[in-house]
Design an enzyme around this catalytic site. Structure first.
Site, PDB file in Angstrom:
ATOM      1  CD  GLU A  26      -2.875  -1.036  -0.097  1.00 40.74           C
ATOM      2  OE1 GLU A  26      -3.016   0.046  -0.695  1.00 40.74           O
ATOM      3  OE2 GLU A  26      -3.399  -2.087  -0.495  1.00 40.74           O
ATOM      4  CE1 TYR A  32      -6.698   2.601  -0.408  1.00 42.14           C
ATOM      5  CE2 TYR A  32      -4.340   2.673   0.073  1.00 42.14           C
ATOM      6  CZ  TYR A  32      -5.417   2.120  -0.606  1.00 42.14           C
ATOM      7  OH  TYR A  32      -5.216   1.084  -1.463  1.00 42.14           O
ATOM      8  CG  ASP A  39      -8.121   4.000  -4.177  1.00 41.26           C
ATOM      9  OD1 ASP A  39      -9.334   3.995  -4.484  1.00 41.26           O
ATOM     10  OD2 ASP A  39      -7.287   3.233  -4.701  1.00 41.26           O
TER      11      ASP A  39
END
Ligand code: SF4
Length: 362
Positions: free
Chosen positions: A39, A122, A140
């Protein structure tokens, strides 16, 4: 009715995902460390570009302890080329926190994950749902776009206040039994089906219920206000060379390339080097004469989110080392080519070193 629409939306996306998902290594793991690495690497980076970096990091640092114990220079060197270096520094720092405060074990819920430095909402939601199946929605750019179009949300996605609107909706959509698959599915759907320009509406399973499609607003949604124009900056690098070694310095805290190495830098308001001013600045300690500052044939451009950098390089061969007081003031130090090879550097510095044939193995 609303609930029916919401569960239809989730089920449709999950079915679509089963047929269309790309095979990506971080989708086959529930290891929170690997998920977190992927990520961090994929933020503001395309999958094709991020994939080799993910593989390199996993191979070099198979555990969060390995990453935490690595020297920062080495981490930045491995990150080189991905840009946004604060992400790499924060990632390194977060790894150290996870080891120091959590014994090397990632917290298993959103509320604890979000407390970690460098972990935003996120990333916390991604780890919590992918690794621990917590029912929390990821948000996102892809998710913003899909939700704005399907549900007809006209709030400006660039405005911080809009996040709450989207988060509230997204949280009602995540199914309790498959939060991980749903989150992967909606992001993948935004990445390959409901793309920014020319989405594939003709073969879209959500076409019938999609607000944007049914109201002819696919090009208008999501609403996003324009970012400010990037500020132009002009860098003039003086490349001091002594017997095939070069003077570089590490950039300091708060700098755009903090922790990376570059040359002596003179910044000006326009692309022409104000030679007299630079000579004045160098006057006391460096033997550079008028006319010696010939720029390298090529100018290098680098675009950051709010800045557009143009860099010129001026190579100066010295007959003797720079004086100690100059080194102290400029923080320059002498490195041979092998050392330079292993230092983390901004991409434009690496490009110059390669073009000027200073480093050949890059
Ligand atoms: S119909 Fe078009 S705009 Fe609507 S969700 Fe599908 S691809 Fe996106």
């Amino acid at each position: 009715m609303e609930e029916t629409t919401h569960s239809y939306f989730g089920q449709t996306l999950i079915t679509w995902y089963g047929r269309h998902k790309r095979a990506l290594p971080w989708r086959d793991t529930e290891n929170p460390y690997f998920i977190w690495l992927s990520e961090v690497i994929l933020q503001q980076t395309r999958v094709a570009q991020g994939l080799p970096y993910y593989q390199r990091f996993v191979e070099t640092y198979p555990t969060v302890q390995d990453l935490a114990a690595a020297p920062q220079d080495e981490v930045l060197r491995l990150w080189q080329g991905l840009g946004y270096y604060s992400r790499a520094r924060n990632m390194h720092h977060t790894a150290q926190l996870v080891v120091a405060q959590y014994g090397g074990i990632f917290p298993d819920n959103y509320a604890e994950l979000i407390k970690l430095k460098g972990v935003g909402s996120y990333t916390a939601a991604a780890i919590a749902s992918f690794a621990f199946k917590e029912q929390v929605a990821v948000l996102d750019g892809n998710v913003f776009r899909v939700l704005a179009r399907v549900f007809g949300i006209t709030d400006d996605i660039a405005a911080p206040a809009s996040r709450k609107v989207f988060q509230k909706l997204a949280d009602t959509l995540v199914p309790a039994d498959e939060p991980d698959t749903f989150n992967q599915a909606i992001m993948e759907f935004g990445a390959i089906q409901c793309i920014p320009v020319m989405p594939d509406c003709m073969f879209c399973p959500l076409q019938q219920t999609c607000f944007a499609f049914n109201h002819g607003m696919v090009q208008e949604l999501p609403v996003k206000s324009k970012a400010k124009a990037a500020r132009p900056r002009f860098f003039h690098y003086v490349v001091f060379e002594l017997n095939n070694s070069f003077y570089l310095r590490k950039r300091l805290e708060g700098d755009i390339w903090q922790g990376l190495y570059d040359f002596y830098l003179y910044e000006s308001d326009n692309k022409i080097l104000p030679e007299a001013q630079l000579l004045l600045e160098l006057q006391s300690g460096v033997p550079v004469q008028q006319g010696q500052l010939q720029p390298y044939v090529k100018a290098y451009k680098h675009i950051l989110s709010h800045q557009k950098i143009t860099a010129h390089f001026y190579r100066i061969k010295l007959q003797e080392p720079l004086k100690n007081e100059v080194l102290k003031e400029t923080r320059l130090a002498l490195y041979n080519v092998e050392e330079i090879e292993s230092l983390p550097k901004p991409v434009l510095i690496s490009s110059y070193l390669k073009d000027a044939k200073i480093l050949v193995s890059l």
